[in-house]
Design a protein around this motif. Sequence first.
Motif, PDB file in Angstrom:
ATOM      1  N   PHE A 218       0.850  -1.194   0.000  1.00  0.00           N
ATOM      2  CA  PHE A 218       0.000   0.000   0.000  1.00  0.00           C
ATOM      3  C   PHE A 218       0.883   1.239   0.000  1.00  0.00           C
ATOM      4  O   PHE A 218       2.080   1.185   0.341  1.00  0.00           O
ATOM      5  N   PHE A 219       0.294   2.356  -0.403  1.00  0.00           N
ATOM      6  CA  PHE A 219       0.967   3.653  -0.309  1.00  0.00           C
ATOM      7  C   PHE A 219       0.781   4.169   1.121  1.00  0.00           C
ATOM      8  O   PHE A 219      -0.344   4.208   1.631  1.00  0.00           O
ATOM      9  N   LEU A 220       1.874   4.579   1.736  1.00  0.00           N
ATOM     10  CA  LEU A 220       1.832   5.070   3.110  1.00  0.00           C
ATOM     11  C   LEU A 220       2.062   6.571   3.127  1.00  0.00           C
ATOM     12  O   LEU A 220       2.995   7.088   2.510  1.00  0.00           O
ATOM     13  N   VAL A 221       1.201   7.273   3.838  1.00  0.00           N
ATOM     14  CA  VAL A 221       1.343   8.715   4.053  1.00  0.00           C
ATOM     15  C   VAL A 221       1.373   8.939   5.555  1.00  0.00           C
ATOM     16  O   VAL A 221       0.496   8.462   6.277  1.00  0.00           O
ATOM     17  N   CYS A 222       2.359   9.656   6.030  1.00  0.00           N
ATOM     18  CA  CYS A 222       2.521   9.858   7.469  1.00  0.00           C
ATOM     19  C   CYS A 222       2.766  11.340   7.733  1.00  0.00           C
ATOM     20  O   CYS A 222       3.788  11.892   7.318  1.00  0.00           O
ATOM     21  N   GLY A 223       1.824  11.995   8.393  1.00  0.00           N
ATOM     22  CA  GLY A 223       1.994  13.417   8.673  1.00  0.00           C
ATOM     23  C   GLY A 223       0.746  14.017   9.279  1.00  0.00           C
ATOM     24  O   GLY A 223      -0.355  13.441   9.207  1.00  0.00           O
ATOM     25  N   ARG A 224       0.892  15.166   9.897  1.00  0.00           N
ATOM     26  CA  ARG A 224      -0.232  15.873  10.508  1.00  0.00           C
ATOM     27  C   ARG A 224      -1.248  16.277   9.448  1.00  0.00           C
ATOM     28  O   ARG A 224      -0.907  16.572   8.308  1.00  0.00           O
TER      29      ARG A 224
END
Length: 421
Positions: A218-224
């Motif tokens: 999967f594509f992972l996005v990590c951030g506020r």
Amino acid sequence: AGFSASQPVARVRQSKARRDGRLRAAIIIRRVGPYHLARLEALHRHLGSGLSVIEVCRADATYAWDEVCRPADMRWSTLFEEEEKSRRTSALVSRIHDTLDREMPSAVAIPGWADPAALAALAWCLRRRVPAVIMSDSTEWDEPRRFLKEAVKRRIVAMASAGFVAGGPQRDYLAALGMTPERIATGYDVVDNNHFVASKERRTNPARLLRLGIAGPFFLVCGRFVEKKNHLRLIDAYARYRERAGSWAWPLLLIGDGPLRETIELRIQRHGLRHAIRLAGFVQYQELPRYYAAAGALVLASTTEQWGLVVNEAMAAGLPVLVSRHCGCFCDLVIEGHNGFGFDPFDIDAMAERMLTLAHGHVDRLRLGENSKRLIAGWTTQRFADGFLAAVGMATGSKAPRLSRLRGLTLGLFLRVRGAG
């Protein structure tokens, strides 16, 4: 209002700190999180009791980190329990100055040029003739630059003796603000790579991902969930990617939380993608490696970003990365086609095309991931320690600026503007 150049100077203690031959460095951090702690531990291995950590507040409203476990043998001062109290200018100045008077360092590393704690510490440095090191990960293009604001920054930078920055673009910007390039060290933005290294045994979906309905890459996005992270355009781009990829499309997992959560949920619903885009909420530092280990690639789509530590993390975990060219880390950490790809964060079609290429094109993702690991191998906490010590060495090897009346007025005025009165 300003800082007076005529106030008493602790000359005896200052001269003693220089005579005994020991390097005593203080570093000021608004709030110590797990990333800072890993760097501080590396620095502490070199300086021991010569390192003084000054944490402005124990907790803040920005990150929901668990409180870090502070090493018992590390000199550590926390000025305020609550963030709100740290915004009171007079109390902040008093506690910064009292703490530095007690520690009496040979040099002080301050967080940038706008943080009230940095300005208060810089005033102390000028009054005591102790060199200051400016730590920064700002670039010339991470936000619109205005002449008056840049002029004030140049005055602040001129009061420091050296700089410690993240990478190439950050070094160029600090030099443009007047810092001599020979007095700028790099290595400021690193993570504990070992914490994120993903072994073959760990490359399995954790139970949490299975509960979220995610299996496979999967594509992972990590951030506020804030505007600059560009989640809304990324969701639009992901919708176009799915149209082209069809049944082969990867899911998208968003880690984080913030004021735009409801707006993001509405955008997902509008595209009819609740089955494909999952929100994991805020994930603590200790749990992050599991998500990186199970992901197929990281996406960082920010419209502006001083650096982007999630890229360091993903590369340490052996992931290919898709990174906005507006991120400060792009020039140093991303090589097109070698460990990932860049894109214009305002170009939705370009983002969709990059996702399609990486997930389904003629790309060797395993090779890209291994290249990520090799590239980030030199960006360790030891790099931070080496850069910090180099900057302090350059600072202490020169004569520290003096607190003139003009400098005192400048600092006092800017501190009142940045603080709460």
